[in-house]
Design an enzyme around this catalytic site. Structure first.
Site, PDB file in Angstrom:
ATOM      1  N   LYS A  19       0.916  -1.295  -0.105  1.00  0.00           N
ATOM      2  CA  LYS A  19       0.028   0.057  -0.010  1.00  0.00           C
ATOM      3  C   LYS A  19       0.928   1.315   0.153  1.00  0.00           C
ATOM      4  O   LYS A  19       0.619   2.057  -0.698  1.00  0.00           O
ATOM      5  CB  LYS A  19      -0.904  -0.065   1.188  1.00  0.00           C
ATOM      6  CG  LYS A  19      -1.495   1.342   1.430  1.00  0.00           C
ATOM      7  CD  LYS A  19      -2.434   1.400   2.760  1.00  0.00           C
ATOM      8  CE  LYS A  19      -3.117   2.745   3.162  1.00  0.00           C
ATOM      9  NZ  LYS A  19      -4.181   3.035   2.176  1.00  0.00           N
ATOM     10  N   GLY A 441     -21.336  10.669   2.727  1.00  0.00           N
ATOM     11  CA  GLY A 441     -21.038  10.671   4.064  1.00  0.00           C
ATOM     12  C   GLY A 441     -19.681  11.269   4.192  1.00  0.00           C
ATOM     13  O   GLY A 441     -19.658  12.243   5.075  1.00  0.00           O
ATOM     14  N   ASP A 498     -12.925   3.961  10.498  1.00  0.00           N
ATOM     15  CA  ASP A 498     -13.662   3.127   9.432  1.00  0.00           C
ATOM     16  C   ASP A 498     -15.132   2.862   9.651  1.00  0.00           C
ATOM     17  O   ASP A 498     -15.522   3.000  10.861  1.00  0.00           O
ATOM     18  CB  ASP A 498     -12.787   1.714   9.633  1.00  0.00           C
ATOM     19  CG  ASP A 498     -13.462   0.636   8.612  1.00  0.00           C
ATOM     20  OD1 ASP A 498     -12.975   0.687   7.578  1.00  0.00           O
ATOM     21  OD2 ASP A 498     -14.219  -0.154   9.126  1.00  0.00           O
ATOM     22  N   TYR A 521      -9.457  -3.190  -2.023  1.00  0.00           N
ATOM     23  CA  TYR A 521      -9.151  -3.041  -3.558  1.00  0.00           C
ATOM     24  C   TYR A 521      -7.946  -2.361  -3.505  1.00  0.00           C
ATOM     25  O   TYR A 521      -7.621  -1.364  -2.756  1.00  0.00           O
ATOM     26  CB  TYR A 521     -10.540  -2.293  -4.338  1.00  0.00           C
ATOM     27  CG  TYR A 521     -10.587  -0.955  -3.761  1.00  0.00           C
ATOM     28  CD1 TYR A 521     -10.018  -0.011  -4.302  1.00  0.00           C
ATOM     29  CD2 TYR A 521     -11.332  -0.522  -2.883  1.00  0.00           C
ATOM     30  CE1 TYR A 521      -9.999   1.346  -3.782  1.00  0.00           C
ATOM     31  CE2 TYR A 521     -11.622   0.690  -2.251  1.00  0.00           C
ATOM     32  CZ  TYR A 521     -11.161   1.641  -2.998  1.00  0.00           C
ATOM     33  OH  TYR A 521     -11.286   3.053  -2.499  1.00  0.00           O
ATOM     34  N   ARG A 524      -6.265   0.115  -0.967  1.00  0.00           N
ATOM     35  CA  ARG A 524      -7.013   0.158   0.103  1.00  0.00           C
ATOM     36  C   ARG A 524      -7.374  -0.938   0.853  1.00  0.00           C
ATOM     37  O   ARG A 524      -7.600  -2.104   0.464  1.00  0.00           O
ATOM     38  CB  ARG A 524      -8.724   0.474  -0.214  1.00  0.00           C
ATOM     39  CG  ARG A 524      -9.686   0.786   0.584  1.00  0.00           C
ATOM     40  CD  ARG A 524      -9.750   1.721   1.254  1.00  0.00           C
ATOM     41  NE  ARG A 524     -11.058   1.600   2.106  1.00  0.00           N
ATOM     42  CZ  ARG A 524     -11.200   2.497   3.555  1.00  0.00           C
ATOM     43  NH1 ARG A 524      -9.881   2.760   3.881  1.00  0.00           N
ATOM     44  NH2 ARG A 524     -12.379   2.406   4.100  1.00  0.00           N
ATOM     45  N   CYS A 653     -23.022   0.145  -2.844  1.00  0.00           N
ATOM     46  CA  CYS A 653     -21.983   0.402  -3.837  1.00  0.00           C
ATOM     47  C   CYS A 653     -21.744  -1.007  -4.360  1.00  0.00           C
ATOM     48  O   CYS A 653     -21.663  -2.116  -3.716  1.00  0.00           O
ATOM     49  CB  CYS A 653     -20.808   0.995  -3.257  1.00  0.00           C
ATOM     50  SG  CYS A 653     -20.028   0.298  -1.890  1.00  0.00           S
ATOM     51  N   GLU A 675     -23.898   3.065  -6.250  1.00  0.00           N
ATOM     52  CA  GLU A 675     -22.863   3.042  -7.251  1.00  0.00           C
ATOM     53  C   GLU A 675     -23.438   2.961  -8.670  1.00  0.00           C
ATOM     54  O   GLU A 675     -24.191   1.989  -9.146  1.00  0.00           O
ATOM     55  CB  GLU A 675     -21.781   1.916  -7.345  1.00  0.00           C
ATOM     56  CG  GLU A 675     -20.566   2.141  -8.008  1.00  0.00           C
ATOM     57  CD  GLU A 675     -21.026   1.594  -9.273  1.00  0.00           C
ATOM     58  OE1 GLU A 675     -20.318   1.757 -10.342  1.00  0.00           O
ATOM     59  OE2 GLU A 675     -21.709   0.414  -9.399  1.00  0.00           O
ATOM     60  N   HIS A 704     -13.417   6.427  -6.277  1.00  0.00           N
ATOM     61  CA  HIS A 704     -12.285   5.498  -6.288  1.00  0.00           C
ATOM     62  C   HIS A 704     -11.016   6.112  -6.984  1.00  0.00           C
ATOM     63  O   HIS A 704     -10.013   5.400  -6.961  1.00  0.00           O
ATOM     64  CB  HIS A 704     -12.590   4.103  -6.595  1.00  0.00           C
ATOM     65  CG  HIS A 704     -13.528   3.443  -5.456  1.00  0.00           C
ATOM     66  ND1 HIS A 704     -14.770   3.515  -5.828  1.00  0.00           N
ATOM     67  CD2 HIS A 704     -13.255   2.805  -4.247  1.00  0.00           C
ATOM     68  CE1 HIS A 704     -15.479   2.847  -4.823  1.00  0.00           C
ATOM     69  NE2 HIS A 704     -14.767   2.389  -3.842  1.00  0.00           N
TER      70      HIS A 704
END
Length: 768
Positions: A19, A441, A498, A521, A524, A653, A675, A704
């Site tokens: 990451k 949000g 989270d 993903y 992430r 989503c 989505e 994203h």
């Protein structure tokens, strides 16, 4: 001898090194050469973990810089021309398909990304053309990585996504009408070429994943296995072990005659142990069974006694040499190692097993099956002790929660009035314009937010100091929304780490890891909390921040909650209690929160359920309907305690909701947001066909990706939506929350979104 096997290992690294490397590269802080070097270092480290544990069959090509399906898209040159024509370096072309690219005059959006079966992992969908051709990459990644391991003294079993699954999981590109499975004859020769190269490199066996075999397959997909696998077996090719997971394959036994020439079959005996006897009866006379008895999807220790019994059943039928002890699926879905968890209570830590520990579990089970229980007696006794301690622990049982559940009534699942009556009150109360704008949000979680949260967690600042900081962040977010001229505000969620963990930390029945990261993903990662016992809410969880935000704004403020199914699915759930019981406990806790938000003056409340589709059983039938019944009931139980004038929203989503639309409608939410930016707007036709009566906000841009959509692009999106939805039904919002984005791109994208909404608002006002 019974061998041990791992189907795949987590990619991120023990400290999320992948990451960090990817994000540094995207920010131009790490060179391409250094990124590729770090990838190689991680691969070697992960192979060594498995070798040191004593695993016999270690996978390669399970590593991906972004996504393993995207790897195959590039491997087979199934790259849409809008990417291949840009002259990008291979790694940049790869990332452009995964996350979009808007740099140096190149502006391309990402490919569609959807959930990997019923997991929270997202894969990039193969997107195919009418004139599609396939060609093997010049330096095939599976061969390169096999040779890397070989050079390090580790002989691996390369992992490939099978041709039928690759095509079946794909789709036709916009403007194309090709049925992906019809491309099989073009794709299989490329697989043959790849397998020949792997054989030449020294790979004796290859794992070829065909997970679609656990689904209900159309006739064309079933028929594809025979011509494909006839060509993929031969003396010049490696032996193939075909892997399935996340379900049973009994319903697809008519495909098995085409697979009996393969070396072996892997099945998931954690998810569906009852399929064992039937599968044993279908194997060819020399075929190997890879028995997936160590859970690749959850963190509980394997019950060695039960697993060994399953393996011994297979041995009695096949003999030791034809049985492999394996993980049920890739360990991609589990955290890296339990060794880094220093703060877990010792009692519960003893119940868990992460990826590194699971590599040892397959070895112990294989040794027990080969040499007998005496050979691993100490490990078996420790395992039995852990299981006994867990089953008798006071942490798992709360009589007050069970008593409340026993008193739930049908009436508690229903709103006071039907939608038309509710909406009349909401319209009068909220006074929203046509094409109301909002966000899902969260707003960007800046470095400063993370620093202050970390300081508070470590005790370096007081609760009062942290609260003042959060209030200032909320003030800033309200001011930004004022400038953007949004219609329904959010407080931005600066206090939340989270969307599931935040709530879990405020509920009894959960425990949390320090470093239990799992890839969702790309770069992430999420850190799923763990449900260890009965769940209840000891105190309000979100009321203070939402109430404060409402007090400094004149616009409607939206309270933000994560729904019961998503809290369940995005946690590691208990495996000793049915998930419907856990969902109802979560629903009751959230019901209390919803009622408290309304009492605090929050009259728009969003209860997100992006994981509703994820929990759907992979096959149609009784089990799917049972799931939808208790999942919908859980949502309704959590939201039905408010007055008609309070508007309930929900968000989905990557839902691909067409096959369970009746359940979406049954949620009875006043407003849905979904989505849609990377999906064909024709998917909205289901709302017309089913005469959906309530309001909907199809996402107008992809959050994203760092790419900023133009105002005209969003106008065009809205025009497409208005072909299917009524103007007074349509909300305007992004695809999902904006937590992972930067403020510069967020403000620019939302400005274009609001301007597009105002354009249509004025246009339809003129018509009126």
């Amino acid at each position: 001898m019974v061998q041990s096997s791992v189907l795949g290992f987590p990619r991120m690294g023990g400290n999320r090194e992948l990451k960090k490397a990817n994000e540094a590269y995207w920010a131009d802080k790490l060179s391409r050469a250094d990124l590729l070097a770090e990838n190689k270092r991680l691969r070697l480290a992960h192979w060594k973990v498995q070798k040191d544990a004593g695993v016999d069959i270690i996978p390669s090509n399970d590593f991906a810089s972004y996504d393993h399906v995207l790897d195959h898209i590039q491997l087979f040159n199934a790259i849409p021309e809008r990417y291949s024509s840009q002259g990008l370096e291979p790694i940049d072309e790869y990332f452009a398909m995964g996350r979009g690219h808007q740099k140096n005059g190149i502006d391309v959006p990402s490919l569609e990304m959807v959930k990997w079966f019923d997991s929270n992992y997202h894969y990039v969908k193969p997107t195919l053309q009418d004139n599609q051709t396939f060609k093997l990459a010049a330096d095939p990644k599976p061969v390169r990585e096999f040779l890397e391991a070989k050079e390090a003294g580790i002989i691996t079993r390369p992992v490939l996504l099978g041709p039928v699954s690759f095509l079946h999981l794909g789709k036709a590109d916009r403007g194309s009408t090709v049925d992906p499975i019809s491309l099989l004859d073009k794709l299989v020769p490329v697989y043959v070429e790849l397998l020949e190269k792997l054989k030449a490199a020294g790979a004796e066996t290859v794992q070829i994943d065909e997970p679609v075999l656990v689904q209900d397959l159309p006739a064309k997909a079933k028929a594809a296995f025979k011509p494909a696998y006839e060509k993929l077996v031969g003396d010049k090719l490696p032996k193939l072990v075909l892997a399935t997971y996340f379900g049973d394959i009994v319903h697809n036994f008519d495909v098995f005659p085409a697979l009996q020439s393969l070396h072996g079959i892997h099945i998931d005996l954690v998810r569906n142990p009852e399929q064992l006897e039937a599968v044993l009866g279908q194997l060819g006379p020399k075929q190997v069974l890879s028995a997936g008895v160590v859970d690749g999807r959850n963190i509980w220790k394997t019950n060695f006694k039960r697993a060994i019994e399953i393996v011994e059943t297979a041995i009695q039928k096949l003999g030791q040499d034809r049985v492999i002890v394996a993980t049920s699926s890739s360990l991609l879905h589990t955290p890296h190692s339990l060794d880094s968890e220093k703060k877990l209570p010792a009692e519960v830590k003893d119940w868990f097993s992460f990826a590194v520990q699971k590599t040892s579990e397959v070895v112990v089970i294989a040794k027990a099956a080969t040499d007998g229980a005496a050979a691993v007696r100490e490990a078996l006794e420790a395992n039995a002790k852990s299981w006994q301690a867990r089953s008798s622990s006071e942490r798992t049982n709360n009589p007050h929660v069970k008593d409340r559940q026993s008193k739930v009534t049908a009436a508690q699942h229903e709103r006071q009035s039907a939608f038309p009556e509710r909406y009349a009150q909401q319209k009068n109360h909220l006074k929203l314009p046509l094409f109301p704008t909002t966000t899902i949000g969260s707003f960007p979680q800046t470095k400063e937010i993370r620093i202050q949260r970390n300081k508070f967690t470590k005790g370096e600042i007081t609760a009062e100091q942290y609260e003042k900081f959060i209030e200032k962040e909320i003030q800033d977010v309200i001011k930004i929304q004022d400038e953007l001229k949004l219609d329904v505000y959010v407080h931005g969620e600066p206090e939340r780490n989270d969307m599931v963990q935040y709530f879990g930390e405020r509920l009894d029945g959960y425990v949390f890891t320090t470093n239990g990261w799992v890839q969702s993903y790309g770069s992430r990662c999420v850190r799923p909390p763990i449900i260890v016992g009965d769940i209840s809410r000891p105190a309000p969880m979100t009321v203070k921040e939402s109430k404060y935000a409402a007090s400094i704004s004149s616009k409607p403020m939206k309270g933000m909650l994560t729904g019961p199914i998503t809290c369940l699915r995005w946690s590691f759930p208990r495996d000793d209690v049915h998930q419907s019981v856990q969902a109802q406990q979560l629903a009751l806790a959230l019901r209390d929160e919803v009622v408290d938000l309304e009492a605090a003056g929050i009259y728009v409340i969003q209860v997100d359920e992006p994981a509703l589709r994820e929990g759907l059983p992979l096959r149609a039938g009784t089990e799917r309907e049972k799931y939808l019944t208790w999942a919908v009931d859980s949502f309704k139980l959590s939201t039905a305690g408010v007055k008609d004038s309070t508007q309930i929203h929900s968000h989905f989503c990557y839902s691909e909701f067409q096959d369970f639309f009746h359940a979406i409608a049954a949620l009875d939410a006043d407003v849905l947001s979904i989505e849609n930016s990377k999906s064909d707007a024709k998917l909205l036709k289901v709302f017309v066909d089913k005469a959906y009566p309530r309001h909907i906000g199809p996402g107008v841009y992809d959050i994203h990706s760092p790419r900023i959509p133009s105002e005209q692009e969003i106008k065009d999106r809205l025009a497409e939506m208005l072909e299917y939805l009524k103007p007074d039904q349509l909300w305007v919002n992004p695809d999902c929350g904006l937590k992972t984005r930067q403020w510069t791109e967020t403000k620019a994208a939302l400005t274009n979104m609001v301007n597009a909404a105002i354009f249509y608002r004025e246009k339809y006002a003129e018509k009126a």
